[in-house]
Write a protein that holds these residues in place. Sequence first.
Motif, PDB file in Angstrom:
ATOM      1  N   CYS A  14     -22.956 -21.147   6.797  1.00  0.00           N
ATOM      2  CA  CYS A  14     -23.226 -22.221   5.810  1.00  0.00           C
ATOM      3  C   CYS A  14     -23.356 -23.588   6.586  1.00  0.00           C
ATOM      4  O   CYS A  14     -24.235 -24.233   6.299  1.00  0.00           O
ATOM      5  CB  CYS A  14     -22.062 -22.074   4.795  1.00  0.00           C
ATOM      6  SG  CYS A  14     -22.747 -20.760   3.473  1.00  0.00           S
ATOM      7  N   CYS A  15     -21.977 -23.660   7.387  1.00  0.00           N
ATOM      8  CA  CYS A  15     -22.147 -25.154   7.941  1.00  0.00           C
ATOM      9  C   CYS A  15     -22.982 -25.155   9.064  1.00  0.00           C
ATOM     10  O   CYS A  15     -23.816 -26.260   9.262  1.00  0.00           O
ATOM     11  CB  CYS A  15     -20.738 -25.311   8.561  1.00  0.00           C
ATOM     12  SG  CYS A  15     -19.357 -25.444   7.303  1.00  0.00           S
ATOM     13  N   ALA A  58     -26.567 -25.950   7.438  1.00  0.00           N
ATOM     14  CA  ALA A  58     -26.500 -27.306   6.742  1.00  0.00           C
ATOM     15  C   ALA A  58     -26.875 -28.335   7.776  1.00  0.00           C
ATOM     16  O   ALA A  58     -27.423 -29.032   7.754  1.00  0.00           O
ATOM     17  CB  ALA A  58     -25.428 -27.441   5.865  1.00  0.00           C
ATOM     18  N   ALA A  97     -29.938 -29.310   2.783  1.00  0.00           N
ATOM     19  CA  ALA A  97     -28.640 -29.062   3.672  1.00  0.00           C
ATOM     20  C   ALA A  97     -27.717 -29.164   2.729  1.00  0.00           C
ATOM     21  O   ALA A  97     -26.479 -28.558   3.274  1.00  0.00           O
ATOM     22  CB  ALA A  97     -28.602 -30.190   4.766  1.00  0.00           C
ATOM     23  N   LEU A 146     -23.910 -26.208   1.932  1.00  0.00           N
ATOM     24  CA  LEU A 146     -22.682 -26.630   1.404  1.00  0.00           C
ATOM     25  C   LEU A 146     -22.140 -26.619   0.136  1.00  0.00           C
ATOM     26  O   LEU A 146     -20.946 -26.798   0.065  1.00  0.00           O
ATOM     27  CB  LEU A 146     -22.705 -28.367   1.973  1.00  0.00           C
ATOM     28  CG  LEU A 146     -22.871 -28.548   3.272  1.00  0.00           C
ATOM     29  CD1 LEU A 146     -22.976 -30.078   3.513  1.00  0.00           C
ATOM     30  CD2 LEU A 146     -21.843 -27.997   4.348  1.00  0.00           C
TER      31      LEU A 146
END
Length: 69
Positions: free
Chosen positions: A32-33, A36, A55, A59
Amino acid sequence: MSTFSDILKALPSAVEEQPPLLKYINVFMAICCALAAMLAAAGWFWDKVFLIYMAFVPLALLPMALGKC
């Protein structure tokens, strides 16, 4: 009479393994990070506000993953 090394070998090991679910949650959070960051970088590079706003979606999934811990 038992020696110190015999007693030490008889003790249970103190090493605790990480639960498998926690490993998957860590991988999900890393993905996920990274997603993003890639979306934000692409939006900045191509000057597209839509990609920068997208993005925030990965998060927003992070608290959901943290709730499973």
